[in-house]
Design an enzyme around this catalytic site. Structure first.
Site, short mmCIF file in Angstrom:
data_model
loop_
_atom_site.label_atom_id
_atom_site.label_comp_id
_atom_site.label_asym_id
_atom_site.label_seq_id
_atom_site.Cartn_x
_atom_site.Cartn_y
_atom_site.Cartn_z
N HIS A 37 0.77 -1.24 0.00
CA HIS A 37 0.00 0.00 0.00
C HIS A 37 0.81 1.29 0.00
O HIS A 37 0.21 2.36 0.07
CB HIS A 37 -0.94 0.02 1.21
CG HIS A 37 -1.93 -1.09 1.21
ND1 HIS A 37 -2.96 -1.16 0.30
CD2 HIS A 37 -2.02 -2.20 1.98
CE1 HIS A 37 -3.67 -2.25 0.53
NE2 HIS A 37 -3.12 -2.91 1.54
N LYS A 64 -5.99 -8.75 -8.19
CA LYS A 64 -6.66 -8.20 -7.02
C LYS A 64 -7.70 -7.19 -7.49
O LYS A 64 -7.43 -6.37 -8.36
CB LYS A 64 -5.63 -7.54 -6.10
CG LYS A 64 -6.17 -7.12 -4.76
CD LYS A 64 -5.07 -6.67 -3.83
CE LYS A 64 -5.66 -6.27 -2.49
NZ LYS A 64 -4.64 -5.77 -1.57
N HIS A 138 -2.60 -3.08 8.37
CA HIS A 138 -3.77 -3.43 7.56
C HIS A 138 -4.40 -2.15 7.02
O HIS A 138 -4.66 -1.22 7.77
CB HIS A 138 -4.79 -4.19 8.42
CG HIS A 138 -6.13 -4.36 7.77
ND1 HIS A 138 -6.33 -5.25 6.73
CD2 HIS A 138 -7.32 -3.76 7.98
CE1 HIS A 138 -7.61 -5.17 6.35
NE2 HIS A 138 -8.21 -4.28 7.10
#
Length: 148
Positions: A37, A64, A138
């Site tokens: 990310h 994805k 996350h």
């Protein structure tokens, strides 16, 4: 003279031995978060960027559906995990107090196998992340930052 080790001492030593393993796991999860990310300063933020980055970061086997890349300073992202740039949000998650420059890559559809085709949305958004031991591990979601 015979020395007898107390059970408390043995537990203490065992704890010292396991601490680096726990920290290493946290580091791994943080590094994995960054790999999926984070891209400090992209040269472009279009579909070519998305297709290149998704392949480079190994997010295409299968393709994805959606992935968000956060741009900027790692320390600003880490600061979401404490009160400098974050606040509690839904359970164990944290929401950023400031907007981040992001590129959202969405799979165009069709086959979920290579070659993957993506469309890009470049924006400034407030982000929601999960943290462990002061590190982001996350990515949950992002919102378009409200105008002030």
């Amino acid at each position: 003279m015979v020395m007898v080790l107390s059970p408390l001492f043995l537990v203490f030593m065992l704890g010292l031995g396991l601490t680096p393993l726990a920290l290493a796991q946290d580091d791994y999860r943080y590094i994995h978060f960054l790999d999926q990310h984070y891209d400090r300063s992209p040269k472009r933020r279009d579909h070519i960027y998305c297709e290149t980055m998704m392949e480079k970061r190994h997010l295409i086997k299968p393709c994805k559906d959606i992935n968000t890349f956060i741009h900027g300073n790692k320390n600003d992202i880490k600061a979401i995990c404490d009160d400098r740039n974050g606040q509690p949000y839904r359970g164990d998650l944290r929401i950023s107090k400031s907007a981040f420059q992001v590129t959202v890559c969405r799979h165009k559809g069709g086959s979920s196998w290579y070659p993957c085709r993506y469309r890009a949305t470049a924006d400034y958004r407030v982000i929601v992340i999960g943290c462990e031991n002061g590190l982001p591990v996350h990515f949950d979601e992002s919102f378009i930052a409200p105008r002030q």
